[in-house]
Design a protein around this motif. Structure first.
Motif, short mmCIF file in Angstrom:
data_model
loop_
_atom_site.label_atom_id
_atom_site.label_comp_id
_atom_site.label_asym_id
_atom_site.label_seq_id
_atom_site.Cartn_x
_atom_site.Cartn_y
_atom_site.Cartn_z
N ILE A 8 0.83 -1.20 0.00
CA ILE A 8 0.00 0.00 0.00
C ILE A 8 0.87 1.25 0.00
N LYS A 62 -6.92 3.77 0.17
CA LYS A 62 -6.96 2.46 0.81
C LYS A 62 -8.35 1.84 0.71
N SER A 65 -9.08 0.35 -2.71
CA SER A 65 -8.31 -0.88 -3.01
C SER A 65 -8.65 -2.02 -2.06
N LEU A 69 -6.86 -5.91 -1.23
CA LEU A 69 -5.89 -5.74 -0.16
C LEU A 69 -5.89 -6.94 0.78
N ILE A 74 -1.33 -5.22 -1.88
CA ILE A 74 -2.37 -5.14 -2.90
C ILE A 74 -2.04 -6.16 -3.99
N LEU A 77 -4.43 -5.49 -8.82
CA LEU A 77 -5.43 -4.43 -8.89
C LEU A 77 -5.48 -3.86 -10.30
N TYR A 82 -9.88 0.67 -10.74
CA TYR A 82 -9.56 1.35 -9.48
C TYR A 82 -9.81 2.85 -9.58
#
Length: 214
Positions: A8, A62, A65, A69, A74, A77, A82
């Motif tokens: 992250i 955060k 995602s 996560l 992550i 993604l 996103y």
């Protein structure tokens, strides 16, 4: 746009700047023009965009995602999906942003929120961070401003005397926050509410600066 896998922290470092640019030049700019004045004092000069407490860019990054996560990592993604999710999390805009002049933006960023648990309050406002419905308690730049929820200090004190409990949310310069319970068993009718809070060790002059409290 591609697929991302990593921490992250790396995501915020490498993708965060693009998300910041989206907020400042696309989403936030439009909201600033629509609002047109500082929500605290009404001035139309030198307006700045402020995220409502708890809805800052890092928190929304955060949250967007979340489904990818696992711990601090992550996994795979999809950046196109996103970005759409991240944009949508900002709406409605008035629940994510505030518009302030520079002075009151700085004031808001340095504010601590003192709140009575909602189950003890009959007439609730939308959120304790709704600056249009609460009041600052500040004596200048040497002291942290305070927001009370409910905003009326007489009502707040009455509820505190009844329930002997409140919550203090402290915001730090690194974007994190800390919420702790205030057990007020020794608080009485003769106690000074503001002085009682400011006498707490972490809020004394010099101490809050050392702790990097906003």
């Amino acid at each position: 746009m591609g697929i991302f896998t990593g921490t992250i922290e790396d995501f915020d470092k490498y993708i965060g700047p693009r998300m910041r640019n989206i907020v400042q030049t696309s989403i936030g700019k439009k909201f600033k023009l629509q609002t047109g004045e500082c929500e605290f004092c009404g001035t139309r000069d030198n307006l700045e965009l402020a995220n409502i407490k708890g809805k800052d860019r890092k928190a929304l990054i955060k949250l967007a995602s979340k489904e990818f996560l696992n711990g601090d990592i992550i996994y795979e993604l999809d950046l196109n999906k996103y970005e759409t999710t991240f944009r949508n999390l900002h709406f409605p805009l008035d629940e994510t942003f505030k518009i302030f002049c520079k002075k009151h933006h700085n004031e808001y960023d340095r504010t601590e929120i003192i709140e009575i648990p909602e189950e003890f309050i009959e007439d609730k406002i939308n959120t304790p961070s709704d600056i249009s419905d609460v009041e600052f308690y500040s004596s200048g730049n040497d002291k942290l401003p305070i927001i009370f929820y409910p905003k009326d200090t007489t009502e707040f004190k009455e509820l505190l005397l009844q329930n002997k409990s409140a919550y203090i949310t402290i915001f730090f310069n690194d974007g994190t926050s800390e919420k702790k319970e205030w057990v007020a068993n020794r608080f009485s009718e003769n106690s000074d509410l503001i002085r009682n809070i400011r006498s707490r060790n972490e809020f004394r002059q010099g101490n809050w600066q050392k702790r990097n409290i906003q």
